[in-house]
Design an enzyme around this catalytic site. Structure first.
Site, short mmCIF file in Angstrom:
data_model
loop_
_atom_site.label_atom_id
_atom_site.label_comp_id
_atom_site.label_asym_id
_atom_site.label_seq_id
_atom_site.Cartn_x
_atom_site.Cartn_y
_atom_site.Cartn_z
N HIS A 51 0.85 -1.18 0.00
CA HIS A 51 0.00 0.00 0.00
C HIS A 51 0.89 1.24 0.00
CE1 HIS A 51 -3.92 -1.83 0.39
NE2 HIS A 51 -3.55 -2.53 1.45
N CYS A 54 0.18 2.73 -4.42
CA CYS A 54 -0.42 4.05 -4.62
C CYS A 54 0.61 5.13 -4.31
CB CYS A 54 -1.64 4.23 -3.73
SG CYS A 54 -3.04 3.16 -4.17
#
Length: 470
Positions: free
Chosen positions: A290, A332
């Site tokens: 992430h 991300c």
């Protein structure tokens, strides 16, 4: 009224034709008007700007505009430039913008680049930005970078701009305190960009074997993947692992590392390479996790680590000196979900022409960071690593979400498919094809009912052609 409708439809047809060419040939059609703009601060000599414009003409840009302004006024100047292009109501072939300022003054170039990316006349067209550092009052003499770029484009007109830049980087890299510095490019291009004054679909000459990295020795890969609360991550690991095995990489996998574990595993990987008895010719590091709103990687413990710091760590590896170092970042880089840029022309005509209505807003941009008089890009791009022989591929543009589902991520799965189909191709060109395919996808995020777009960012300081064929 009929004139306005005719102009709008002609623009739609021309843009659709350019898009079709990109999809069919994988190359931009730059037969339309080419415009170059130079924005220079008052400290930059007029003679140096004139030499720069001579290079633009060699590259095939018929119209070269010049503006002198303080760095603080660059954004206003670009806004006016964008308005003038849109006023023509006709698509361009290509635009090149040179931003020349003393070292360290262009601290937020992405705002300048984003301003021009929204230009309707440039939708789907390549936008090239030269971000050149210059010493105040520097001698009006072009450095190796500008000289090499102009010379090679005239001598090798069939080469894509990425190929030309790789060769120019090889010529302009310099040694300093045991580290090799060279210019850096950042690309979100979706096809090959050829600026030579030749028919765009002609065959490309094969580069000489000496222009390629020698990958005949051992290859090593490290996967650091957070799989907790990341459905589909295991599919990415398996697909990438199978590809690396086919390409001859000895792979080490570590799952669910903490933020500190990312750093420790990479440090240990570097130590192993330095202790290895047989020489290593290439290293690949895949970082899958992430990402937070600041673009940092999140470990399994929820703590953050700066990905650029990990790239910097491996750049000091003595065993990899002069060897390509590849980083794949599936994470991300912020929270923005890109809706893309759509045409302002009549929507039913776009459907009739079967042209895609939306292009990622960060696509079709090539940024080149270099020195106008010297050769290195040292200190010119804050927060980036400018050592040579490094290739970093981000799954998302800066500030944007990277998409993944239960089947894996668009980036990794497309990358594996493209490399399996053409393992002997130039990796920069193959990654451009990966980006083209990713940009064509419409994705739905888990918390959003509207379709969104994604776009890769490829950062390279490679100095030779890189082919991974085992």
């Amino acid at each position: 009224m009929a004139f306005l409708v005719s102009g709008t439809l002609r623009m739609a047809a021309q843009m659709a034709d350019a898009q079709e060419s990109l999809e069919r040939k994988g190359k931009y059609n730059v037969q339309g008007p080419r415009v170059a703009l130079t924005l220079s601060s008052p400290e930059v000599s007029a003679s140096a700007v004139a030499i720069l414009e001579g290079v633009f003409q060699t590259l095939g840009f018929e119209s070269c505009w010049r503006r002198k302004a303080s760095v603080q006024d660059f954004l206003e100047e670009l806004t006016g430039f964008r308005e003038q292009l849109d006023a023509h109501r006709a698509p361009m072939g290509c635009v090149l913008v040179a931003l020349v300022a003393p070292s360290g003054q262009l601290r937020q170039p992405q705002k300048l680049i984003q301003e021009l990316s929204g230009c309707e006349a440039l939708r789907g067209c390549p936008k090239v930005f030269l971000l050149l550092s210059s010493a105040p009052g520097a001698a009006p003499k072009p450095g190796a970078f500008l000289t090499g770029l102009g010379e090679l484009c005239g001598r090798c007109p069939h080469w894509s701009l990425l190929q030309l830049l790789t060769e120019v980087f090889c010529r302009t890299a310099e040694e300093s305190s045991g580290t090799t510095y060279c210019p850096v490019l950042r690309s979100s291009l979706r096809g090959a960009l050829c600026l030579g004054d030749v028919e765009p679909w002609g065959p490309e000459p094969e580069p000489s074997p000496s222009a390629q990295y020698d990958l005949s020795r051992d290859r090593a890969a490290l996967f650091l993947a957070v799989t907790q609360d990341r459905p589909g991550a295991q599919h990415d690991v398996e697909a990438l692992g199978s590809l690396c095995q086919a390409l001859g990489f000895k792979t080490t996998l570590r799952t669910d590392p903490t933020a500190q574990g990312f750093q420790e595993e990479l440090a240990q990987f570097q130590e192993c390479l330095n202790r290895c008895r047989s020489p290593v010719s290439c290293a690949l590091v895949a970082l899958m996790a992430h990402g937070d709103l600041q673009g940092q990687l999140l470990g399994a413990d929820g703590q953050a680590v700066q990905p650029e710091a990990l790239v910097q760590e491996l750049s000091h590896c003595q065993a990899l000196r002069g060897c390509p170092k590849i980083f794949l970042l599936q994470a991300c880089r912020g929270g923005h979900r890109d809706a893309g840029l759509g045409p302002t022309a009549l929507s039913w005509f776009w459907r009739w022409l079967r042209a895609p209505s939306v292009i990622p807003s960060h696509a079709d941009v090539l940024q080149i960071y270099a020195d106008a008089q010297g050769s290195s890009s040292r200190g010119f791009t804050p927060g980036s690593c400018d050592q040579a022989d490094i290739l970093v591929v981000y799954a998302a543009a800066e500030g944007c979400v990277a998409y993944r589902d239960e089947k894996g991520s668009d980036f990794i799965q497309t990358l594996v498919e493209v490399l399996r189909a053409a393992p002997g191709g130039d990796l920069l060109e193959l990654l451009t094809e990966v980006n083209r395919q990713v940009c064509e996808l419409d994705v739905l995020g888990p918390d959003c009912d509207e379709r969104r777009k994604a776009c890769l960012e490829i950062c390279s300081s490679l100095r030779r052609r890189l082919c991974l064929q085992a």
